[in-house]
Motif scaffolding. Structure first.
Motif, PDB file in Angstrom:
ATOM      1  N   ARG A 168     -69.054  11.069  60.212  1.00 58.83           N
ATOM      2  CA  ARG A 168     -67.634  11.223  60.534  1.00 58.83           C
ATOM      3  C   ARG A 168     -67.406  10.891  61.998  1.00 58.83           C
ATOM      4  O   ARG A 168     -68.133  11.347  62.876  1.00 58.83           O
ATOM      5  CB  ARG A 168     -67.163  12.640  60.218  1.00 58.83           C
ATOM      6  CG  ARG A 168     -65.654  12.765  60.313  1.00 58.83           C
ATOM      7  CD  ARG A 168     -65.130  14.065  59.757  1.00 58.83           C
ATOM      8  NE  ARG A 168     -63.683  14.040  59.827  1.00 58.83           N
ATOM      9  CZ  ARG A 168     -62.893  13.573  58.870  1.00 58.83           C
ATOM     10  NH1 ARG A 168     -63.427  13.132  57.756  1.00 58.83           N
ATOM     11  NH2 ARG A 168     -61.583  13.555  59.015  1.00 58.83           N
ATOM     12  N   ARG A 169     -66.400  10.066  62.263  1.00 58.35           N
ATOM     13  CA  ARG A 169     -66.101   9.631  63.624  1.00 58.35           C
ATOM     14  C   ARG A 169     -65.821  10.835  64.522  1.00 58.35           C
ATOM     15  O   ARG A 169     -65.035  11.724  64.190  1.00 58.35           O
ATOM     16  CB  ARG A 169     -64.894   8.683  63.607  1.00 58.35           C
ATOM     17  CG  ARG A 169     -64.519   8.111  64.954  1.00 58.35           C
ATOM     18  CD  ARG A 169     -63.603   6.914  64.778  1.00 58.35           C
ATOM     19  NE  ARG A 169     -64.299   5.824  64.085  1.00 58.35           N
ATOM     20  CZ  ARG A 169     -63.680   4.778  63.552  1.00 58.35           C
ATOM     21  NH1 ARG A 169     -62.354   4.695  63.598  1.00 58.35           N
ATOM     22  NH2 ARG A 169     -64.380   3.826  62.954  1.00 58.35           N
ATOM     23  N   GLY A 170     -66.495  10.855  65.660  1.00 59.58           N
ATOM     24  CA  GLY A 170     -66.300  11.942  66.619  1.00 59.58           C
ATOM     25  C   GLY A 170     -67.033  13.219  66.270  1.00 59.58           C
ATOM     26  O   GLY A 170     -66.850  14.234  66.943  1.00 59.58           O
TER      27      GLY A 170
ATOM     28  N   LYS B 201     -70.606  13.334  65.563  1.00 59.99           N
ATOM     29  CA  LYS B 201     -72.051  13.155  65.599  1.00 59.99           C
ATOM     30  C   LYS B 201     -72.687  14.326  66.354  1.00 59.99           C
ATOM     31  O   LYS B 201     -72.355  14.591  67.501  1.00 59.99           O
ATOM     32  CB  LYS B 201     -72.415  11.833  66.276  1.00 59.99           C
ATOM     33  CG  LYS B 201     -73.877  11.437  66.091  1.00 59.99           C
ATOM     34  CD  LYS B 201     -74.280  10.293  66.999  1.00 59.99           C
ATOM     35  CE  LYS B 201     -73.614   9.001  66.619  1.00 59.99           C
ATOM     36  NZ  LYS B 201     -74.136   7.864  67.432  1.00 59.99           N
TER      37      LYS B 201
ATOM     38  N   SER C 216     -61.880   7.130  59.421  1.00 59.75           N
ATOM     39  CA  SER C 216     -62.488   8.386  59.876  1.00 59.75           C
ATOM     40  C   SER C 216     -64.005   8.329  59.934  1.00 59.75           C
ATOM     41  O   SER C 216     -64.642   9.339  60.230  1.00 59.75           O
ATOM     42  CB  SER C 216     -62.057   9.540  58.953  1.00 59.75           C
ATOM     43  OG  SER C 216     -60.663   9.743  59.003  1.00 59.75           O
ATOM     44  N   LEU C 217     -64.585   7.151  59.650  1.00 62.73           N
ATOM     45  CA  LEU C 217     -66.037   7.048  59.586  1.00 62.73           C
ATOM     46  C   LEU C 217     -66.588   6.007  60.551  1.00 62.73           C
ATOM     47  O   LEU C 217     -65.953   4.984  60.805  1.00 62.73           O
ATOM     48  CB  LEU C 217     -66.484   6.682  58.168  1.00 62.73           C
ATOM     49  CG  LEU C 217     -66.165   7.687  57.061  1.00 62.73           C
ATOM     50  CD1 LEU C 217     -66.547   7.122  55.707  1.00 62.73           C
ATOM     51  CD2 LEU C 217     -66.875   9.019  57.303  1.00 62.73           C
ATOM     52  N   ASP C 218     -67.766   6.288  61.078  1.00 69.58           N
ATOM     53  CA  ASP C 218     -68.557   5.324  61.835  1.00 69.58           C
ATOM     54  C   ASP C 218     -69.863   5.101  61.089  1.00 69.58           C
ATOM     55  O   ASP C 218     -70.264   5.916  60.247  1.00 69.58           O
ATOM     56  CB  ASP C 218     -68.873   5.842  63.246  1.00 69.58           C
ATOM     57  CG  ASP C 218     -67.702   5.658  64.207  1.00 69.58           C
ATOM     58  OD1 ASP C 218     -66.936   4.686  64.013  1.00 69.58           O
ATOM     59  OD2 ASP C 218     -67.562   6.472  65.128  1.00 69.58           O
TER      60      ASP C 218
END
Length: 286
Positions: free
Chosen positions: A267-269, A271, A152-154
């Protein structure tokens, strides 16, 4: 489901009270009660556990809160983009204490000057706390010891830290953990990635640390080390920034353990425009 319902839901989740939430969103309590019940009926689940006059998030409520915050944040971002205004709103950042103390102060100063309409907040703590804050939606992004392998993270690497063992000034050079077998160590709580790294080095060399004393600051760790009460691990950049560092000795870890990279994660998606503006001032590592 509509945006007003989501705002009401968030307010109740944050306050745990219909009356307090009503004051926060400038509505009458009966209106909140009705709209929350309608939202639960639409979703087909109970979002709250009702105990006397208090409301606690149910398991489904915890999951829904994360999405509700993201939806409202995206709506705010869309309004700003359409309006063509410069970025504004909130940017909640988390950081390792050492990164906050040494690496990012000039970055924060530049950001505040360039984007005065963005209200930036900064919370410090161990990597584990920062990762949880990002996953729970409490933080927009965080500087942590990386890489962080979570679906779930980038993230991107932004700093490289040389890790050194800090000992009293009269200590001879340390090349192997067996030389300090049984030594008391000073570290942050168990969810600190630097502490885990230190313990892993001991175990890799077939040694064991002595008692682990949990501290709240690097300054406290350094004071204990200088007094001869044990040893600590910290980034060289942090050690050299502190008064009294000349009273201690610093010994680099062996090559395979010596360097750690600090990552900025989000968090992915999720930003936001505010985070994009902040990242535009960073110089990520290759």
């Amino acid at each position: 489901m509509d945006l007003i319902q989501l705002e009401m839901f968030n307010a109740v989740a944050e306050t745990g009270s219909i009356n307090a939430a009503a004051q926060k969103v400038h509505r009458v309590p009966s209106n909140l009660t009705t709209r929350i019940k309608q939202l639960e009926a639409d979703l087909g689940v109970d979002l709250f556990i009702r105990e006397n006059q208090r409301l606690k998030l149910a398991p489904a409520g915890h999951s829904f809160l994360e999405y509700s915050k993201r939806i409202l944040a995206l709506v705010d971002e869309a309004r700003m983009v359409v309006a063509g205004d410069e970025p504004q709103g909130m940017l909640a950042l988390g950081s390792l204490e050492s990164t906050a103390a040494v690496r990012i102060p000039p970055l924060l100063a530049s950001f505040n000057q360039r984007y005065p309409k963005i209200q930036l907040s900064l919370a410090t703590g161990p990597s584990g706390d920062q990762i949880d804050g990002v996953l729970e939606g409490k933080l927009s992004a965080a500087f942590v010891d990386g890489p962080v392998l979570h679906p779930s993270l980038d993230g991107v690497p932004v700093y490289e830290e040389e890790m050194v063992i800090v000992t009293p000034g009269d200590r001879s050079a340390i090349r192997d953990a067996r030389q300090v077998n049984g030594s008391d160590i000073y570290a942050f709580r168990a969810n600190c990635s630097y502490r885990r790294h230190f313990e892993s080095w001991f175990h890799h060399d077939g040694a064991m640390p002595g008692k682990i004393h949990e501290m709240e600051s690097y300054h406290g760790m350094l004071a204990c080390v200088v007094a001869g009460a044990g040893i600590a691990l910290m980034p060289r950049s942090m050690l050299e920034s502190m008064p009294g560092s000349h009273q201690a000795s610093a010994w680099p870890l062996p090559p395979d353990w010596r360097y750690l990279k600090t990552w900025l994660i989000w968090r992915r998606g999720a930003k936001t425009r505010q985070l994009d503006a902040f990242m535009g001032l960073l110089n990520p590592l290759a």
